[in-house]
Scaffold this motif. Structure first.
Motif, mmCIF file in Angstrom:
data_model
loop_
_atom_site.group_PDB
_atom_site.id
_atom_site.type_symbol
_atom_site.label_atom_id
_atom_site.label_comp_id
_atom_site.label_asym_id
_atom_site.label_seq_id
_atom_site.Cartn_x
_atom_site.Cartn_y
_atom_site.Cartn_z
ATOM 1 N N VAL A 211 -6.923 -18.340 -21.149
ATOM 2 C CA VAL A 211 -6.495 -17.028 -21.632
ATOM 3 C C VAL A 211 -5.181 -17.276 -22.368
ATOM 4 C CG1 VAL A 211 -5.972 -14.643 -21.016
ATOM 5 C CG2 VAL A 211 -7.488 -16.011 -19.535
ATOM 6 N N PHE A 212 -5.160 -16.957 -23.662
ATOM 7 C CA PHE A 212 -4.020 -17.361 -24.498
ATOM 8 C C PHE A 212 -2.870 -16.363 -24.463
ATOM 9 C CE2 PHE A 212 -7.666 -19.486 -26.563
ATOM 10 C CZ PHE A 212 -7.224 -20.784 -26.431
ATOM 11 N N ASN A 213 -1.668 -16.911 -24.511
ATOM 12 C CA ASN A 213 -0.454 -16.156 -24.813
ATOM 13 C C ASN A 213 -0.208 -16.399 -26.300
ATOM 14 O OD1 ASN A 213 2.120 -15.339 -25.345
ATOM 15 N ND2 ASN A 213 3.109 -16.636 -23.795
ATOM 16 N N ARG A 214 -0.540 -15.403 -27.152
ATOM 17 C CA ARG A 214 -0.526 -15.631 -28.603
ATOM 18 C C ARG A 214 0.873 -15.944 -29.132
ATOM 19 N NH1 ARG A 214 -5.301 -14.474 -31.344
ATOM 20 N NH2 ARG A 214 -4.250 -15.791 -32.868
ATOM 21 N N GLU A 215 1.908 -15.661 -28.331
ATOM 22 C CA GLU A 215 3.252 -16.042 -28.787
ATOM 23 C C GLU A 215 3.452 -17.548 -28.767
ATOM 24 O OE1 GLU A 215 6.085 -13.866 -26.459
ATOM 25 O OE2 GLU A 215 5.177 -11.963 -27.073
ATOM 26 N N ARG A 216 2.538 -18.258 -28.101
ATOM 27 C CA ARG A 216 2.675 -19.714 -28.019
ATOM 28 C C ARG A 216 1.591 -20.426 -28.842
ATOM 29 N NH1 ARG A 216 5.713 -21.581 -23.655
ATOM 30 N NH2 ARG A 216 5.581 -23.550 -24.776
ATOM 31 N N ASP A 217 1.031 -19.730 -29.849
ATOM 32 C CA ASP A 217 -0.050 -20.295 -30.666
ATOM 33 C C ASP A 217 0.276 -21.665 -31.247
ATOM 34 O OD1 ASP A 217 -2.189 -18.644 -30.419
ATOM 35 O OD2 ASP A 217 -1.948 -17.607 -32.339
ATOM 36 N N ASP A 218 1.540 -21.850 -31.628
ATOM 37 C CA ASP A 218 1.884 -23.112 -32.295
ATOM 38 C C ASP A 218 2.075 -24.265 -31.315
ATOM 39 O OD1 ASP A 218 1.843 -21.789 -34.638
ATOM 40 O OD2 ASP A 218 4.026 -21.486 -34.747
ATOM 41 N N ASP A 219 2.101 -23.955 -30.043
ATOM 42 C CA ASP A 219 2.491 -24.974 -29.068
ATOM 43 C C ASP A 219 1.323 -25.650 -28.370
ATOM 44 O OD1 ASP A 219 5.061 -24.230 -29.667
ATOM 45 O OD2 ASP A 219 5.124 -22.713 -28.089
ATOM 46 N N TYR A 220 0.086 -25.224 -28.673
ATOM 47 C CA TYR A 220 -1.065 -25.829 -28.010
ATOM 48 C C TYR A 220 -2.255 -25.783 -28.973
ATOM 49 C CZ TYR A 220 -4.775 -26.955 -24.806
ATOM 50 O OH TYR A 220 -5.847 -27.576 -24.215
ATOM 51 N N SER A 221 -3.026 -26.840 -29.001
ATOM 52 C CA SER A 221 -4.216 -26.871 -29.863
ATOM 53 C C SER A 221 -5.432 -27.297 -29.046
ATOM 54 C CB SER A 221 -4.002 -27.866 -31.001
ATOM 55 O OG SER A 221 -5.203 -28.069 -31.717
ATOM 56 N N PRO A 222 -6.581 -26.588 -29.246
ATOM 57 C CA PRO A 222 -6.781 -25.423 -30.101
ATOM 58 C C PRO A 222 -6.390 -24.141 -29.388
ATOM 59 C CG PRO A 222 -8.893 -26.069 -29.155
ATOM 60 C CD PRO A 222 -7.870 -27.049 -28.639
ATOM 61 N N GLY A 223 -5.767 -23.211 -30.147
ATOM 62 C CA GLY A 223 -5.248 -21.981 -29.560
ATOM 63 C C GLY A 223 -6.110 -20.770 -29.897
ATOM 64 N N GLY A 224 -5.504 -19.591 -29.716
ATOM 65 C CA GLY A 224 -6.225 -18.341 -29.939
ATOM 66 C C GLY A 224 -6.664 -18.178 -31.386
ATOM 67 N N ASP A 225 -5.882 -18.742 -32.317
ATOM 68 C CA ASP A 225 -6.245 -18.610 -33.731
ATOM 69 C C ASP A 225 -7.478 -19.454 -34.056
ATOM 70 O OD1 ASP A 225 -4.742 -20.827 -33.128
ATOM 71 O OD2 ASP A 225 -3.637 -20.866 -35.029
ATOM 72 N N PHE A 226 -7.719 -20.511 -33.293
ATOM 73 C CA PHE A 226 -8.920 -21.328 -33.469
ATOM 74 C C PHE A 226 -10.146 -20.572 -32.935
ATOM 75 C CE2 PHE A 226 -12.059 -24.085 -31.503
ATOM 76 C CZ PHE A 226 -12.297 -25.085 -32.447
ATOM 77 N N TRP A 227 -10.025 -20.001 -31.732
ATOM 78 C CA TRP A 227 -11.200 -19.384 -31.095
ATOM 79 C C TRP A 227 -11.556 -18.029 -31.696
ATOM 80 C CZ3 TRP A 227 -14.780 -21.753 -28.508
ATOM 81 C CH2 TRP A 227 -14.475 -22.960 -27.889
ATOM 82 N N ARG A 228 -10.534 -17.252 -32.142
ATOM 83 C CA ARG A 228 -10.773 -15.915 -32.705
ATOM 84 C C ARG A 228 -11.700 -15.084 -31.816
ATOM 85 N NH1 ARG A 228 -11.761 -19.320 -37.266
ATOM 86 N NH2 ARG A 228 -13.969 -18.738 -37.273
ATOM 87 N N SER A 229 -11.398 -15.052 -30.529
ATOM 88 C CA SER A 229 -12.316 -14.360 -29.603
ATOM 89 C C SER A 229 -12.439 -12.876 -29.935
ATOM 90 C CB SER A 229 -11.870 -14.559 -28.145
ATOM 91 O OG SER A 229 -10.626 -13.954 -27.906
ATOM 92 N N GLU A 230 -11.420 -12.333 -30.646
ATOM 93 C CA GLU A 230 -11.492 -10.901 -30.983
ATOM 94 C C GLU A 230 -12.679 -10.593 -31.901
ATOM 95 O OE1 GLU A 230 -9.001 -12.959 -31.587
ATOM 96 O OE2 GLU A 230 -8.700 -13.082 -33.746
ATOM 97 N N THR A 231 -13.283 -11.628 -32.500
ATOM 98 C CA THR A 231 -14.433 -11.377 -33.376
ATOM 99 C C THR A 231 -15.760 -11.377 -32.598
ATOM 100 O OG1 THR A 231 -14.735 -13.721 -33.882
ATOM 101 C CG2 THR A 231 -13.243 -12.489 -35.318
ATOM 102 N N PHE A 232 -15.714 -11.646 -31.286
ATOM 103 C CA PHE A 232 -16.941 -11.662 -30.477
ATOM 104 C C PHE A 232 -17.068 -10.357 -29.708
ATOM 105 C CE2 PHE A 232 -16.026 -16.093 -31.150
ATOM 106 C CZ PHE A 232 -17.274 -16.647 -31.359
ATOM 107 N N SER A 233 -18.222 -9.708 -29.822
ATOM 108 C CA SER A 233 -18.369 -8.396 -29.166
ATOM 109 C C SER A 233 -18.309 -8.515 -27.647
ATOM 110 C CB SER A 233 -19.686 -7.744 -29.593
ATOM 111 O OG SER A 233 -20.759 -8.580 -29.212
#
Ligand code: 2M8
Length: 431
Positions: free
Chosen positions: A73-95
Protein backbone atom coordinates in the motif's frame (compact mmCIF):
# COMPACT_ATOMS: atom_id res chain seq x y z
CA UNK A 1 23.73 -5.16 24.73
CA UNK A 2 20.45 -3.41 25.57
CA UNK A 3 19.75 -3.51 29.33
CA UNK A 4 15.99 -4.08 29.02
CA UNK A 5 15.70 -6.27 25.95
CA UNK A 6 12.31 -4.79 25.02
CA UNK A 7 13.54 -1.19 24.79
CA UNK A 8 15.44 -1.53 21.51
CA UNK A 9 12.62 -3.37 19.77
CA UNK A 10 10.04 -0.83 20.89
CA UNK A 11 12.29 2.01 19.70
CA UNK A 12 12.47 0.50 16.18
CA UNK A 13 8.71 -0.05 16.03
CA UNK A 14 8.03 3.50 17.24
CA UNK A 15 10.41 5.02 14.69
CA UNK A 16 8.80 3.06 11.83
CA UNK A 17 5.16 3.74 12.87
CA UNK A 18 3.18 5.96 10.45
CA UNK A 19 -0.17 6.79 12.17
CA UNK A 20 -1.98 3.53 11.24
CA UNK A 21 0.74 1.16 10.01
CA UNK A 22 4.44 0.38 10.26
CA UNK A 23 6.91 0.70 7.37
CA UNK A 24 9.39 -2.22 7.15
CA UNK A 25 12.28 0.28 7.24
CA UNK A 26 12.18 4.08 6.93
CA UNK A 27 14.67 4.38 4.03
CA UNK A 28 14.64 1.13 2.03
CA UNK A 29 10.92 0.32 2.30
CA UNK A 30 8.88 3.53 2.82
CA UNK A 31 5.37 2.01 2.28
CA UNK A 32 3.15 -0.60 3.95
CA UNK A 33 3.95 -4.20 2.96
CA UNK A 34 1.39 -6.98 3.26
CA UNK A 35 3.09 -9.89 5.04
CA UNK A 36 5.38 -7.48 6.92
CA UNK A 37 2.34 -5.83 8.51
CA UNK A 38 1.03 -9.21 9.68
CA UNK A 39 4.41 -10.18 11.19
CA UNK A 40 4.76 -6.72 12.75
CA UNK A 41 1.30 -6.96 14.34
CA UNK A 42 2.35 -10.24 15.99
CA UNK A 43 5.09 -8.30 17.80
CA UNK A 44 3.07 -5.12 18.37
CA UNK A 45 0.47 -7.12 20.34
CA UNK A 46 2.99 -7.27 23.21
CA UNK A 47 3.32 -3.47 23.23
CA UNK A 48 -0.21 -2.36 22.35
CA UNK A 49 -2.88 -4.85 21.21
CA UNK A 50 -4.89 -1.88 19.99
CA UNK A 51 -2.09 -0.68 17.74
CA UNK A 52 -1.61 -4.22 16.47
CA UNK A 53 -5.31 -4.25 15.51
CA UNK A 54 -4.91 -0.90 13.74
CA UNK A 55 -1.94 -2.25 11.77
CA UNK A 56 -4.06 -5.12 10.45
CA UNK A 57 -7.21 -3.02 9.99
CA UNK A 58 -5.29 -0.58 7.80
CA UNK A 59 -3.91 -3.34 5.61
CA UNK A 60 -7.28 -5.11 5.32
CA UNK A 61 -8.93 -1.83 4.31
CA UNK A 62 -6.69 -1.77 1.21
CA UNK A 63 -8.29 -5.02 -0.04
CA UNK A 64 -9.37 -5.12 -3.68
CA UNK A 65 -13.00 -5.90 -4.58
CA UNK A 66 -11.86 -9.28 -5.92
CA UNK A 67 -10.51 -10.17 -2.46
CA UNK A 68 -6.77 -9.78 -3.04
CA UNK A 69 -4.66 -8.18 -0.32
CA UNK A 70 -2.03 -6.13 -2.13
CA UNK A 71 1.71 -6.65 -1.74
CA UNK A 72 2.22 -2.92 -1.04
CA UNK A 73 0.00 0.00 0.00
CA UNK A 74 1.81 3.10 -1.24
CA UNK A 75 2.47 6.41 0.47
CA UNK A 76 2.45 8.53 -2.71
CA UNK A 77 4.60 11.18 -1.02
CA UNK A 78 7.45 8.67 -1.21
CA UNK A 79 7.01 7.78 -4.92
CA UNK A 80 10.58 8.71 -5.75
CA UNK A 81 12.09 6.65 -2.98
CA UNK A 82 11.04 3.13 -4.00
CA UNK A 83 10.70 1.31 -7.32
CA UNK A 84 8.27 0.24 -8.60
CA UNK A 85 5.91 2.67 -6.85
CA UNK A 86 2.31 3.83 -7.13
CA UNK A 87 3.01 5.63 -10.40
CA UNK A 88 4.10 2.30 -11.93
CA UNK A 89 1.04 0.33 -10.77
CA UNK A 90 -1.59 3.07 -11.41
CA UNK A 91 -4.06 1.08 -9.32
CA UNK A 92 -6.53 3.98 -9.56
CA UNK A 93 -7.19 2.85 -13.15
CA UNK A 94 -8.48 -0.58 -11.99
CA UNK A 95 -12.17 -0.78 -11.11
CA UNK A 96 -11.55 -3.47 -8.49
CA UNK A 97 -8.80 -1.56 -6.66
CA UNK A 98 -9.47 0.35 -3.43
CA UNK A 99 -9.27 4.15 -3.01
CA UNK A 100 -5.69 3.98 -1.74
CA UNK A 101 -2.80 3.39 -4.14
CA UNK A 102 -1.56 -0.23 -4.14
CA UNK A 103 0.45 -2.80 -6.06
CA UNK A 104 -1.47 -5.45 -8.01
CA UNK A 105 0.54 -8.45 -6.79
CA UNK A 106 0.07 -10.19 -3.44
CA UNK A 107 2.30 -11.68 -0.73
CA UNK A 108 2.09 -14.85 1.42
CA UNK A 109 -1.19 -15.19 3.36
CA UNK A 110 -0.07 -14.95 6.99
CA UNK A 111 -2.84 -12.48 7.86
CA UNK A 112 -5.51 -14.69 9.45
CA UNK A 113 -2.82 -16.18 11.68
CA UNK A 114 -1.80 -12.66 12.76
CA UNK A 115 -5.41 -11.59 13.33
CA UNK A 116 -5.97 -14.58 15.60
CA UNK A 117 -2.75 -13.97 17.57
CA UNK A 118 -3.57 -10.27 17.99
CA UNK A 119 -7.11 -11.11 19.17
CA UNK A 120 -5.71 -13.67 21.59
CA UNK A 121 -3.38 -11.06 23.14
CA UNK A 122 -6.35 -9.13 24.57
CA UNK A 123 -9.70 -10.81 23.80
CA UNK A 124 -11.70 -8.24 25.80
CA UNK A 125 -10.27 -5.28 23.91
CA UNK A 126 -10.73 -7.22 20.66
CA UNK A 127 -14.40 -7.91 21.43
CA UNK A 128 -14.99 -4.33 22.53
CA UNK A 129 -13.68 -3.05 19.22
CA UNK A 130 -15.33 -5.85 17.18
CA UNK A 131 -11.95 -6.63 15.68
CA UNK A 132 -12.79 -10.18 14.57
CA UNK A 133 -16.18 -9.18 13.16
CA UNK A 134 -14.43 -6.63 10.95
CA UNK A 135 -11.50 -8.79 9.91
CA UNK A 136 -13.25 -12.13 9.32
CA UNK A 137 -15.20 -11.32 6.11
CA UNK A 138 -12.13 -9.69 4.60
CA UNK A 139 -9.94 -12.68 5.42
CA UNK A 140 -12.56 -15.04 3.97
CA UNK A 141 -12.64 -12.98 0.77
CA UNK A 142 -8.81 -13.03 0.61
CA UNK A 143 -8.68 -16.80 0.89
CA UNK A 144 -11.54 -17.12 -1.63
CA UNK A 145 -9.44 -15.07 -4.07
CA UNK A 146 -6.55 -17.49 -3.61
CA UNK A 147 -8.83 -20.48 -4.10
CA UNK A 148 -10.86 -19.06 -6.99
CA UNK A 149 -8.32 -17.04 -8.93
CA UNK A 150 -4.95 -18.55 -8.03
CA UNK A 151 -5.44 -22.29 -7.48
CA UNK A 152 -5.21 -25.02 -10.07
CA UNK A 153 -6.11 -28.70 -10.04
CA UNK A 154 -3.36 -29.43 -7.51
CA UNK A 155 -5.31 -27.47 -4.87
CA UNK A 156 -2.29 -25.25 -4.20
CA UNK A 157 -2.14 -21.50 -4.79
CA UNK A 158 0.18 -20.21 -7.50
CA UNK A 159 2.34 -17.15 -7.50
CA UNK A 160 2.81 -15.08 -10.64
CA UNK A 161 5.93 -13.14 -9.58
CA UNK A 162 8.96 -13.82 -7.32
CA UNK A 163 7.88 -10.88 -5.11
CA UNK A 164 4.71 -12.81 -4.25
CA UNK A 165 6.78 -15.43 -2.43
CA UNK A 166 8.36 -12.76 -0.19
CA UNK A 167 11.68 -14.48 -0.99
CA UNK A 168 12.46 -12.49 -4.09
CA UNK A 169 15.74 -13.95 -5.39
CA UNK A 170 15.36 -17.50 -4.06
CA UNK A 171 17.13 -20.03 -6.31
CA UNK A 172 13.67 -21.54 -6.92
CA UNK A 173 13.06 -18.75 -9.43
CA UNK A 174 16.38 -19.10 -11.32
CA UNK A 175 15.14 -21.41 -14.09
CA UNK A 176 11.84 -19.62 -14.78
CA UNK A 177 13.64 -16.24 -14.80
CA UNK A 178 16.43 -17.60 -17.03
CA UNK A 179 13.82 -18.42 -19.66
CA UNK A 180 12.90 -14.71 -19.87
CA UNK A 181 14.82 -12.61 -22.38
CA UNK A 182 17.79 -10.72 -20.93
CA UNK A 183 16.92 -7.50 -22.79
CA UNK A 184 14.93 -6.37 -19.80
CA UNK A 185 18.02 -6.08 -17.61
CA UNK A 186 19.06 -2.61 -18.82
CA UNK A 187 18.50 0.65 -17.01
CA UNK A 188 16.49 -0.48 -14.02
CA UNK A 189 15.95 2.13 -11.30
CA UNK A 190 17.63 0.95 -8.08
CA UNK A 191 16.77 3.39 -5.26
CA UNK A 192 17.24 0.40 -2.91
CA UNK A 193 21.01 0.67 -3.42
CA UNK A 194 20.99 4.02 -1.56
CA UNK A 195 20.15 2.07 1.59
CA UNK A 196 21.81 -1.34 1.27
CA UNK A 197 25.02 -2.74 -0.18
CA UNK A 198 24.58 -4.01 -3.76
CA UNK A 199 26.14 -7.34 -2.78
CA UNK A 200 23.32 -7.87 -0.26
CA UNK A 201 20.54 -7.24 -2.81
CA UNK A 202 19.20 -8.92 -5.98
CA UNK A 203 21.20 -8.22 -9.15
CA UNK A 204 20.27 -5.75 -11.91
CA UNK A 205 19.51 -8.66 -14.22
CA UNK A 206 17.01 -10.01 -11.68
CA UNK A 207 15.48 -6.56 -11.21
CA UNK A 208 14.99 -6.18 -14.95
CA UNK A 209 12.98 -9.37 -15.01
CA UNK A 210 11.03 -8.44 -11.88
CA UNK A 211 9.95 -5.20 -13.57
CA UNK A 212 9.12 -6.96 -16.81
CA UNK A 213 6.90 -9.51 -15.05
CA UNK A 214 5.20 -6.84 -12.92
CA UNK A 215 4.50 -4.65 -15.97
CA UNK A 216 3.15 -7.63 -17.88
CA UNK A 217 0.81 -8.56 -15.02
CA UNK A 218 -0.38 -4.95 -14.73
CA UNK A 219 -0.91 -4.67 -18.49
CA UNK A 220 -3.04 -7.85 -18.45
CA UNK A 221 -5.33 -6.06 -16.01
CA UNK A 222 -4.00 -7.98 -12.97
CA UNK A 223 -6.73 -10.46 -13.89
CA UNK A 224 -4.92 -13.79 -13.34
CA UNK A 225 -6.18 -15.22 -16.62
CA UNK A 226 -3.01 -14.66 -18.62
CA UNK A 227 -2.45 -18.22 -19.87
CA UNK A 228 0.88 -17.29 -21.41
CA UNK A 229 2.43 -15.82 -18.28
CA UNK A 230 6.08 -16.92 -18.15
CA UNK A 231 6.06 -17.23 -14.35
CA UNK A 232 3.58 -19.55 -12.59
CA UNK A 233 4.83 -21.51 -9.60
CA UNK A 234 3.62 -23.18 -6.41
CA UNK A 235 5.71 -22.26 -3.38
CA UNK A 236 5.80 -24.35 -0.19
CA UNK A 237 5.92 -21.51 2.38
CA UNK A 238 3.15 -19.56 0.64
CA UNK A 239 0.89 -22.60 0.73
CA UNK A 240 1.87 -23.67 4.26
CA UNK A 241 0.95 -20.18 5.49
CA UNK A 242 -2.34 -20.42 3.63
CA UNK A 243 -3.12 -23.72 5.39
CA UNK A 244 -2.03 -22.34 8.77
CA UNK A 245 -4.18 -19.27 8.19
CA UNK A 246 -7.17 -21.51 7.36
CA UNK A 247 -6.61 -23.14 10.77
CA UNK A 248 -6.64 -19.66 12.31
CA UNK A 249 -9.85 -18.82 10.41
CA UNK A 250 -11.43 -21.91 11.98
CA UNK A 251 -10.61 -20.50 15.43
CA UNK A 252 -11.90 -17.05 14.46
CA UNK A 253 -15.15 -18.48 13.04
CA UNK A 254 -15.69 -20.57 16.20
CA UNK A 255 -15.11 -17.47 18.33
CA UNK A 256 -17.78 -15.67 16.30
CA UNK A 257 -20.20 -18.58 16.82
CA UNK A 258 -20.05 -19.73 13.20
CA UNK A 259 -19.47 -23.41 13.81
CA UNK A 260 -20.29 -24.58 10.28
CA UNK A 261 -17.77 -22.14 8.85
CA UNK A 262 -15.20 -23.28 11.41
CA UNK A 263 -15.57 -26.85 10.18
CA UNK A 264 -15.23 -25.71 6.57
CA UNK A 265 -12.03 -23.77 7.35
CA UNK A 266 -10.61 -26.82 9.13
CA UNK A 267 -11.37 -28.95 6.08
CA UNK A 268 -9.72 -26.35 3.82
CA UNK A 269 -6.59 -26.43 5.98
CA UNK A 270 -6.41 -30.21 5.72
CA UNK A 271 -6.93 -30.13 1.97
CA UNK A 272 -4.06 -27.65 1.46
CA UNK A 273 -1.79 -29.61 3.83
CA UNK A 274 -2.50 -32.81 1.86
CA UNK A 275 -1.95 -31.03 -1.46
CA UNK A 276 1.51 -29.94 -0.25
CA UNK A 277 2.56 -33.57 -0.69
CA UNK A 278 2.94 -32.85 -4.42
CA UNK A 279 5.81 -30.47 -3.53
CA UNK A 280 7.76 -33.06 -1.51
CA UNK A 281 11.19 -33.82 -2.96
CA UNK A 282 12.33 -37.19 -1.60
CA UNK A 283 15.99 -36.72 -2.58
CA UNK A 284 16.19 -33.33 -0.85
CA UNK A 285 14.35 -34.15 2.38
CA UNK A 286 12.20 -31.02 2.14
CA UNK A 287 9.43 -29.44 0.14
CA UNK A 288 10.33 -27.47 -3.00
CA UNK A 289 8.59 -25.15 -5.48
CA UNK A 290 6.92 -26.53 -8.61
CA UNK A 291 6.83 -24.82 -11.98
CA UNK A 292 3.23 -25.22 -13.09
CA UNK A 293 4.08 -24.87 -16.79
CA UNK A 294 6.82 -27.50 -16.99
CA UNK A 295 5.68 -29.50 -13.92
CA UNK A 296 9.33 -29.42 -12.76
CA UNK A 297 10.15 -29.48 -9.08
CA UNK A 298 12.86 -26.85 -8.51
CA UNK A 299 15.88 -28.79 -7.16
CA UNK A 300 16.94 -26.58 -4.25
CA UNK A 301 16.75 -26.75 -0.49
CA UNK A 302 15.51 -23.40 0.80
CA UNK A 303 13.96 -22.31 4.08
CA UNK A 304 10.61 -22.08 2.26
CA UNK A 305 10.67 -25.89 1.99
CA UNK A 306 10.95 -26.20 5.80
CA UNK A 307 8.05 -23.87 6.64
CA UNK A 308 5.36 -26.62 6.25
CA UNK A 309 6.70 -27.93 9.58
CA UNK A 310 4.41 -25.34 11.19
CA UNK A 311 1.42 -27.51 10.19
CA UNK A 312 0.61 -30.07 12.88
CA UNK A 313 -0.63 -32.73 10.45
CA UNK A 314 2.09 -32.36 7.81
CA UNK A 315 3.72 -35.50 6.46
CA UNK A 316 7.51 -35.95 6.58
CA UNK A 317 7.99 -34.04 9.88
CA UNK A 318 10.88 -36.31 10.93
CA UNK A 319 12.63 -35.86 7.58
CA UNK A 320 12.18 -32.08 7.79
CA UNK A 321 13.74 -32.11 11.26
CA UNK A 322 16.64 -34.18 9.94
CA UNK A 323 17.19 -31.72 7.07
CA UNK A 324 17.04 -28.75 9.42
CA UNK A 325 19.57 -30.17 11.84
CA UNK A 326 21.86 -31.76 9.22
CA UNK A 327 24.62 -30.11 7.17
CA UNK A 328 22.28 -28.20 4.86
CA UNK A 329 20.81 -25.86 7.50
CA UNK A 330 22.95 -26.78 10.56
CA UNK A 331 20.38 -25.73 13.17
CA UNK A 332 22.17 -24.71 16.37
CA UNK A 333 25.57 -24.45 14.69
CA UNK A 334 24.94 -21.30 12.59
CA UNK A 335 22.98 -18.09 13.18
CA UNK A 336 19.21 -18.79 12.99
CA UNK A 337 18.11 -20.71 9.87
CA UNK A 338 19.86 -19.96 6.54
CA UNK A 339 17.52 -19.08 3.67
CA UNK A 340 19.34 -21.52 1.40
CA UNK A 341 21.29 -24.77 1.68
CA UNK A 342 24.74 -24.04 3.19
CA UNK A 343 26.34 -26.71 0.99
CA UNK A 344 24.82 -25.65 -2.36
CA UNK A 345 26.98 -23.96 -5.03
CA UNK A 346 24.22 -21.31 -5.26
CA UNK A 347 24.57 -20.41 -1.54
CA UNK A 348 25.69 -16.81 -0.89
CA UNK A 349 25.97 -15.79 2.77
CA UNK A 350 25.17 -12.10 2.07
CA UNK A 351 22.81 -11.92 -0.87
CA UNK A 352 19.22 -11.52 0.27
CA UNK A 353 17.22 -14.78 -0.01
CA UNK A 354 20.11 -16.89 -1.32
CA UNK A 355 21.72 -17.72 2.01
CA UNK A 356 21.38 -15.11 4.77
CA UNK A 357 19.28 -15.93 7.82
CA UNK A 358 16.06 -13.95 8.25
CA UNK A 359 14.07 -13.38 11.43
CA UNK A 360 10.62 -14.05 9.96
CA UNK A 361 11.57 -17.47 8.62
CA UNK A 362 13.36 -18.26 11.91
CA UNK A 363 10.08 -17.41 13.64
CA UNK A 364 8.17 -19.73 11.25
CA UNK A 365 10.64 -22.56 11.86
CA UNK A 366 10.44 -21.99 15.64
CA UNK A 367 6.65 -22.32 15.33
CA UNK A 368 7.21 -25.58 13.50
CA UNK A 369 9.58 -26.87 16.15
CA UNK A 370 7.15 -25.96 18.95
CA UNK A 371 4.32 -27.63 17.00
CA UNK A 372 6.33 -30.83 16.62
CA UNK A 373 7.43 -31.35 20.22
CA UNK A 374 10.78 -29.55 20.05
CA UNK A 375 10.36 -26.68 22.56
CA UNK A 376 14.05 -26.56 23.48
CA UNK A 377 15.03 -26.07 19.88
CA UNK A 378 12.36 -23.36 19.51
CA UNK A 379 13.77 -21.70 22.63
CA UNK A 380 17.30 -21.86 21.19
CA UNK A 381 16.08 -19.99 18.07
CA UNK A 382 14.46 -17.39 20.35
CA UNK A 383 17.72 -16.91 22.29
CA UNK A 384 19.69 -16.60 19.07
CA UNK A 385 17.21 -14.19 17.44
CA UNK A 386 17.07 -11.94 20.47
CA UNK A 387 20.84 -11.72 20.81
CA UNK A 388 21.46 -11.19 17.07
CA UNK A 389 18.72 -8.56 16.80
CA UNK A 390 19.54 -6.55 19.92
CA UNK A 391 23.33 -6.64 19.44
CA UNK A 392 23.30 -5.71 15.74
CA UNK A 393 20.75 -2.89 15.45
CA UNK A 394 17.78 -5.07 14.40
CA UNK A 395 19.17 -6.01 10.98
CA UNK A 396 17.05 -7.12 8.03
CA UNK A 397 19.05 -10.37 7.82
CA UNK A 398 22.39 -11.80 8.98
CA UNK A 399 25.26 -13.85 7.62
CA UNK A 400 24.57 -17.38 8.96
CA UNK A 401 28.27 -18.10 9.51
CA UNK A 402 29.30 -14.89 11.30
CA UNK A 403 25.98 -13.41 12.51
CA UNK A 404 27.06 -10.10 10.95
CA UNK A 405 24.24 -7.75 9.91
CA UNK A 406 23.19 -7.59 6.25
CA UNK A 407 20.69 -5.46 4.32
CA UNK A 408 19.27 -2.51 6.24
CA UNK A 409 19.06 -1.87 10.01
CA UNK A 410 16.15 -0.99 12.32
CA UNK A 411 14.02 -3.45 10.39
CA UNK A 412 10.47 -3.74 11.72
CA UNK A 413 9.73 -7.47 11.55
CA UNK A 414 13.14 -8.22 13.07
CA UNK A 415 12.13 -6.08 16.08
CA UNK A 416 8.56 -7.41 16.20
CA UNK A 417 9.32 -11.10 15.83
CA UNK A 418 12.41 -11.18 18.03
CA UNK A 419 10.22 -9.49 20.67
CA UNK A 420 7.49 -12.11 20.14
CA UNK A 421 10.00 -14.98 20.39
CA UNK A 422 11.43 -13.37 23.51
CA UNK A 423 8.06 -12.96 25.22
CA UNK A 424 6.85 -16.46 24.37
CA UNK A 425 9.85 -18.74 24.48
CA UNK A 426 12.20 -16.89 26.86
CA UNK A 427 9.82 -15.16 29.29
CA UNK A 428 7.26 -17.93 28.83
CA UNK A 429 4.34 -15.58 28.23
CA UNK A 430 1.26 -16.44 26.18
CA UNK A 431 1.73 -18.89 23.27
C1 2M8 B 1 11.53 -7.54 0.12
O1 2M8 B 1 10.81 -7.41 -1.07
C2 2M8 B 1 10.60 -6.14 -1.68
C3 2M8 B 1 9.57 -6.35 -2.79
O2 2M8 B 1 8.36 -6.77 -2.22
C4 2M8 B 1 11.87 -5.53 -2.21
O3 2M8 B 1 12.90 -6.22 -2.29
O4 2M8 B 1 11.84 -4.34 -2.55
C5 2M8 B 1 11.32 -8.98 0.62
O5 2M8 B 1 12.24 -9.31 1.63
C6 2M8 B 1 9.89 -9.16 1.11
O6 2M8 B 1 9.72 -10.41 1.72
C7 2M8 B 1 9.48 -8.06 2.09
O7 2M8 B 1 8.12 -8.18 2.36
C8 2M8 B 1 9.80 -6.67 1.56
C9 2M8 B 1 9.60 -5.57 2.61
O8 2M8 B 1 10.27 -5.90 3.81
O9 2M8 B 1 11.16 -6.60 1.10
Amino acid sequence: MTADPRVGAIRVLEANWRRSYTVPAGGLYPHQWSWDSAFIAIGLRHISPRRAQLELDSLLSAQWADGRLPQIVFNRERDDDYSPGGDFWRSETFSEAPDVSTAGLVQPPNHALAVWMVHDADPDESRRRRFLERAYPRLVAWHAYLRGRRSGTSGLARIVHPWESGMDNSPYWDAPLAAIDDDYAEDVPRPDLQHADASHRPSNAEYGKYLYLAARYRDHGCDDSDDATPFLLEDPAFNALWARSEQALALIAAQLGRDDSALAHGANAEAISSALESLWHPDFGCFVARDVRSDDLQPFRTVSGLVPLMLDGIGHADELLATLTGDHFALGRVALVPSHDLTAPTFDSSRYWRGPSWFNTAWLVAEGLATHGQPLRARAIADDAWRLAADNGFPEYVDPHTGDPRGTLDFSWTAALSLDLHERFIRGERP
